[in-house]
Scaffold this active site. Structure first.
Site, PDB file in Angstrom:
ATOM      1  N   ASP A  14       0.843  -1.195   0.000  1.00 27.38           N
ATOM      2  CA  ASP A  14       0.000   0.000   0.000  1.00 27.38           C
ATOM      3  C   ASP A  14       0.882   1.250   0.000  1.00 27.38           C
ATOM      4  O   ASP A  14       1.539   1.556   1.000  1.00 27.38           O
ATOM      5  CB  ASP A  14      -0.887  -0.023   1.249  1.00 27.38           C
ATOM      6  CG  ASP A  14      -2.108   0.871   1.130  1.00 27.38           C
ATOM      7  OD1 ASP A  14      -2.190   1.637   0.154  1.00 27.38           O
ATOM      8  OD2 ASP A  14      -2.971   0.804   2.018  1.00 27.38           O
ATOM      9  N   ASP A  15       0.921   1.948  -1.127  1.00 26.81           N
ATOM     10  CA  ASP A  15       1.695   3.192  -1.280  1.00 26.81           C
ATOM     11  C   ASP A  15       3.205   2.965  -1.300  1.00 26.81           C
ATOM     12  O   ASP A  15       3.974   3.838  -0.904  1.00 26.81           O
ATOM     13  CB  ASP A  15       1.360   4.206  -0.167  1.00 26.81           C
ATOM     14  CG  ASP A  15      -0.066   4.713  -0.227  1.00 26.81           C
ATOM     15  OD1 ASP A  15      -0.794   4.345  -1.160  1.00 26.81           O
ATOM     16  OD2 ASP A  15      -0.450   5.488   0.670  1.00 26.81           O
TER      17      ASP A  15
ATOM     18  N   LYS B 208      -6.745  -4.725   3.518  1.00 29.82           N
ATOM     19  CA  LYS B 208      -7.523  -3.547   3.136  1.00 29.82           C
ATOM     20  C   LYS B 208      -8.483  -3.852   1.981  1.00 29.82           C
ATOM     21  O   LYS B 208      -8.083  -4.397   0.960  1.00 29.82           O
ATOM     22  CB  LYS B 208      -6.544  -2.443   2.732  1.00 29.82           C
ATOM     23  CG  LYS B 208      -7.168  -1.155   2.222  1.00 29.82           C
ATOM     24  CD  LYS B 208      -6.082  -0.116   2.054  1.00 29.82           C
ATOM     25  CE  LYS B 208      -6.520   1.110   1.306  1.00 29.82           C
ATOM     26  NZ  LYS B 208      -5.455   2.136   1.240  1.00 29.82           N
TER      27      LYS B 208
ATOM     28  N   CYS C   3      -5.647   4.331  -4.181  1.00 34.66           N
ATOM     29  CA  CYS C   3      -5.874   2.973  -3.694  1.00 34.66           C
ATOM     30  C   CYS C   3      -7.148   2.322  -4.217  1.00 34.66           C
ATOM     31  O   CYS C   3      -7.110   1.219  -4.782  1.00 34.66           O
ATOM     32  CB  CYS C   3      -5.921   2.978  -2.168  1.00 34.66           C
ATOM     33  SG  CYS C   3      -4.493   3.728  -1.373  1.00 34.66           S
TER      34      CYS C   3
ATOM     35  N   LYS D  27       1.710   9.651  -5.711  1.00 36.67           N
ATOM     36  CA  LYS D  27       0.320   9.219  -5.563  1.00 36.67           C
ATOM     37  C   LYS D  27      -0.654  10.392  -5.714  1.00 36.67           C
ATOM     38  O   LYS D  27      -0.421  11.480  -5.202  1.00 36.67           O
ATOM     39  CB  LYS D  27       0.131   8.580  -4.185  1.00 36.67           C
ATOM     40  CG  LYS D  27      -1.302   8.174  -3.863  1.00 36.67           C
ATOM     41  CD  LYS D  27      -1.396   7.591  -2.467  1.00 36.67           C
ATOM     42  CE  LYS D  27      -2.831   7.243  -2.105  1.00 36.67           C
ATOM     43  NZ  LYS D  27      -2.953   6.649  -0.754  1.00 36.67           N
TER      44      LYS D  27
ATOM     45  N   ARG E 171      -7.706  -0.991  -6.760  1.00 36.91           N
ATOM     46  CA  ARG E 171      -8.264  -2.260  -6.281  1.00 36.91           C
ATOM     47  C   ARG E 171      -9.473  -2.694  -7.107  1.00 36.91           C
ATOM     48  O   ARG E 171      -9.679  -3.880  -7.354  1.00 36.91           O
ATOM     49  CB  ARG E 171      -8.611  -2.123  -4.790  1.00 36.91           C
ATOM     50  CG  ARG E 171      -7.367  -2.052  -3.939  1.00 36.91           C
ATOM     51  CD  ARG E 171      -7.568  -1.401  -2.573  1.00 36.91           C
ATOM     52  NE  ARG E 171      -6.286  -0.882  -2.125  1.00 36.91           N
ATOM     53  CZ  ARG E 171      -5.378  -1.604  -1.468  1.00 36.91           C
ATOM     54  NH1 ARG E 171      -5.646  -2.863  -1.151  1.00 36.91           N
ATOM     55  NH2 ARG E 171      -4.225  -1.081  -1.117  1.00 36.91           N
TER      56      ARG E 171
ATOM     57  N   HIS F  73     -11.524  -1.307   1.027  1.00 35.32           N
ATOM     58  CA  HIS F  73     -11.658   0.036   0.449  1.00 35.32           C
ATOM     59  C   HIS F  73     -12.571   0.071  -0.775  1.00 35.32           C
ATOM     60  O   HIS F  73     -12.442   0.945  -1.629  1.00 35.32           O
ATOM     61  CB  HIS F  73     -10.268   0.593   0.098  1.00 35.32           C
ATOM     62  CG  HIS F  73     -10.194   2.090   0.152  1.00 35.32           C
ATOM     63  ND1 HIS F  73      -9.143   2.807  -0.373  1.00 35.32           N
ATOM     64  CD2 HIS F  73     -11.046   3.014   0.683  1.00 35.32           C
ATOM     65  CE1 HIS F  73      -9.332   4.097  -0.177  1.00 35.32           C
ATOM     66  NE2 HIS F  73     -10.480   4.247   0.457  1.00 35.32           N
TER      67      HIS F  73
ATOM     68  N   HIS G 220       1.643   2.276   4.146  1.00 35.65           N
ATOM     69  CA  HIS G 220       0.685   3.398   4.197  1.00 35.65           C
ATOM     70  C   HIS G 220       0.746   4.087   5.562  1.00 35.65           C
ATOM     71  O   HIS G 220       0.916   3.442   6.588  1.00 35.65           O
ATOM     72  CB  HIS G 220      -0.720   2.843   3.957  1.00 35.65           C
ATOM     73  CG  HIS G 220      -1.760   3.863   3.633  1.00 35.65           C
ATOM     74  ND1 HIS G 220      -2.222   4.773   4.551  1.00 35.65           N
ATOM     75  CD2 HIS G 220      -2.467   4.099   2.497  1.00 35.65           C
ATOM     76  CE1 HIS G 220      -3.167   5.535   3.998  1.00 35.65           C
ATOM     77  NE2 HIS G 220      -3.324   5.148   2.738  1.00 35.65           N
TER      78      HIS G 220
ATOM     79  N   ASP H 150       0.020  -0.674  -5.016  1.00 39.01           N
ATOM     80  CA  ASP H 150      -1.263  -0.227  -5.561  1.00 39.01           C
ATOM     81  C   ASP H 150      -1.187   1.143  -6.227  1.00 39.01           C
ATOM     82  O   ASP H 150      -2.109   1.540  -6.923  1.00 39.01           O
ATOM     83  CB  ASP H 150      -2.354  -0.235  -4.483  1.00 39.01           C
ATOM     84  CG  ASP H 150      -2.067   0.719  -3.338  1.00 39.01           C
ATOM     85  OD1 ASP H 150      -0.942   1.247  -3.244  1.00 39.01           O
ATOM     86  OD2 ASP H 150      -2.975   0.945  -2.508  1.00 39.01           O
ATOM     87  N   ASN H 151      -0.106   1.873  -6.022  1.00 42.47           N
ATOM     88  CA  ASN H 151       0.098   3.172  -6.683  1.00 42.47           C
ATOM     89  C   ASN H 151       1.480   3.669  -6.292  1.00 42.47           C
ATOM     90  O   ASN H 151       2.248   2.955  -5.638  1.00 42.47           O
ATOM     91  CB  ASN H 151      -0.980   4.198  -6.303  1.00 42.47           C
ATOM     92  CG  ASN H 151      -1.363   4.223  -4.842  1.00 42.47           C
ATOM     93  OD1 ASN H 151      -2.511   3.935  -4.474  1.00 42.47           O
ATOM     94  ND2 ASN H 151      -0.412   4.554  -3.973  1.00 42.47           N
TER      95      ASN H 151
END
Length: 555
Positions: A50-51, A145, A88, A396, A92, A147, A236, A342-343
């Site tokens: 994540d990130d 996660k 995010c 991001k 996803r 989201h 994250h 994810d990014n």
């Protein structure tokens, strides 16, 4: 006594028994053969950071210790031009659907409406990877996660996951259930669709790994293949991790983010991820030069990066735990593993944000002595995010390369290319078709009485096997829009638009083959190419029903 008929009857009986035995044996072999064929399909583990910044991993030239992820890269393929969404939730949605974020229902993160593309949850226009694979005989598990909607019908348990432990919000404390947002003062979790609690002291990445191993163990005796989605929340914000992970990086980043950005540029070149002639784009104007900071500010900034590195280090440790468990089960060699972010790296500073900051400051602090603890809220911040996104522009949230180009690795069955780097365009929408081909599963036109949009992605398997050199043809068009930030990619050409309010005249044109940092706008020099890509934008935005301005009501 007449014995002949008895002999004949006895002989007929034996023959009949023999025929029946052969038929039963044949049927048994047929069923067993079918089961064996089913069992030979690969397990799949999807690991999502994540990130995570593009240049963080050791196998991407980074200085953070990631031996387990590096091992996956050495036994498989790395991708230098893998593109996600810049945020995010849309990533996803695209990942699990193999389709555009609007078609999947996530046109704007944090917004829920009844309008096409802006539903704020996965729609019936798509079917998810776990929905398709569960129908194909797979166990399906996730931990981490979600989201993609907090309502019961949007829960992962209703979207194909047999077992799931889901953090429904976009972010959470890594050690307890103290919420980060006023709307959710207690972070919402569910297990198999039912409300779940978080045990104080459990660290997120460790706990999600424990859960996946628990789920995998529940059904390991039936020998059915499984799909496991590790939706990690590291690294994250808030940056929190046990001291033993970040202490090893103490002092490593005292030279600052300007120097790290330069180091990452050189290490990426050395690793073969980017061309030798790549140059760095400038930082955002709001970022202060490292040397202009006070000594106290430098200490705090250095600790941010130490904590971040510690979270990535712990993430790698847990990837190693999963790998070791697969080996102990004897299924590692038959498990397809994808690792991705994810990014791009996150430049947010929510602690000092006008909207979210008051609630966060009420429940957390950012004192230097407390950094990394459960009641500490520290963000990576824009300066380090610029370094983590080297050599790309920004991070991001932007539709520049820094927001959308991420690390991705694939290893395991069907991956014949070992320790290679693929430089061609791939996207997050290619993951679902890859899993379907690997499992010999077809994506239907109708699912649960709903007509489905066709997949937008393409399988990576032919490339991984060495049967092709590219995932997409040279005229393939990759488009993306979120909250009126947009881009179109076709071959080496890209137009991008991050300005507000949205105007089609604000698209810029870049030749990514010579300008990874998107510094030279060529729309005046290449008017025909510019118009060609604007036409592609027009077709794409009409297809996914982009609204300008974006509907209001979300974050």
């Amino acid at each position: 006594m007449n014995l002949v008929p008895n002999k004949i009857n006895h002989s007929l009986f034996l023959n009949s028994c023999l025929v029946l035995l052969i038929l039963l044996s044949s049927a048994s072999c047929s069923v067993k053969g079918k089961e064996n064929k089913l069992d030979q399909r690969p397990n799949i583990i999807l690991l999502v950071a994540d990130d995570l910044g593009y240049a963080d991993l050791g196998c991407y030239g980074g200085d953070i210790e990631t031996p387990n992820i590096d091992m996956l890269a050495a036994s498989g393929l790395r991708f230098s031009s893998y593109h996600t969404a810049p945020l995010c939730a849309p990533t996803r949605a695209m990942l699990l659907s193999g389709n555009d974020n609007h078609i999947a229902g996530m046109g704007r993160q944090g917004l829920t409406t009844d309008e096409f593309g802006y539903e704020g949850k996965l729609t019936s226009r798509i079917a998810t990877i776990p929905q398709i694979l569960s129908k194909s005989g797979y166990h399906t598990y996730m931990a981490g996660k979600w989201h993609l909607g907090e309502t019961p019908e949007a829960n992962p348990h209703q979207k194909g996951f047999e077992h799931s432990f889901a953090m429904l919000d976009g972010a959470a404390n890594h050690y307890n259930d103290q919420g980060l947002f006023e709307g959710n003062p207690i972070s919402p979790y569910t297990e198999d669709g039912m409300p779940a609690t978080w045990e104080d002291g459990d660290f997120s990445t460790d706990f999600y790994t424990d859960k996946l191993i628990e789920y995998i163990n529940r059904h390991k005796e039936d020998k059915k293949p499984f799909f496991a989605f590790a939706a990690y929340t590291a690294p994250h914000w808030p940056l929190q991790v046990d001291e033993k992970y970040w202490k090893k990086y103490e002092g490593r980043y005292d030279d600052g983010y300007d120097k790290l950005k330069q180091k990452r540029l050189q290490s990426l070149k050395k690793a073969g991820l980017i061309p030798e002639n790549t140059v760095l784009p400038p930082n955002l104007e709001s970022i202060k030069y490292w040397e202009s900071l006070s000594e106290k500010e430098k200490m705090k900034e250095s600790r941010k990066m130490e904590l971040y590195a510690g979270m990535v280090d712990n993430l790698d440790f847990n990837v190693g735990r999963l790998i070791q468990h697969l080996k102990e089960m004897g299924v590692y060699e038959n498990t397809l593993i994808v690792f991705m972010s994810d990014n791009g790296a996150a430049g947010n500073d929510f602690y000092n944000n006008d909207r979210f900051g008051p609630f966060i400051r009420e429940h957390f602090n950012d004192d230097y002595e407390n950094m990394g603890q459960p009641n500490s809220f520290i963000s990576y911040g824009a300066p380090w995010a610029e370094a983590g996104s080297s050599p790309f522009r920004h991070f991001k949230g932007f539709t520049t390369e820094g927001g959308m180009t991420s690390a991705m690795i694939i290893s395991g069955p069907n991956v014949e290319r070992k320790n290679e780097i693929h430089h061609g365009l791939t996207t997050v929408m290619d993951i679902a078709p890859t899993f379907y081909e690997a499992t010999n599963t077809e994506y239907p036109k109708i699912f649960e009485n709903n007509s489905l949009y066709p997949l937008k992605g393409s399988s990576i398997i032919p490339l991984a096997r060495g049967e092709s050199e590219e995932v997409h043809p040279s005229d393939y068009v990759f488009g993306f829009e979120h909250n009126n930030k947009a881009m179109i990619r076709k071959g080496k050409w890209k137009i991008t638009n991050d300005k507000r309010p949205f105007s089609i005249q604000n698209f810029e044109l870049f030749d990514l083959s010579i300008d990874l940092g998107e510094q030279n706008d060529l729309k005046e020099l290449e008017p025909n190419k510019y118009e060609e890509l604007l036409m592609e934008w027009s077709k794409f935005s009409e297809e996914i029903k982009v609204q300008v301005p974006t509907p209001s009501g979300g974050d």
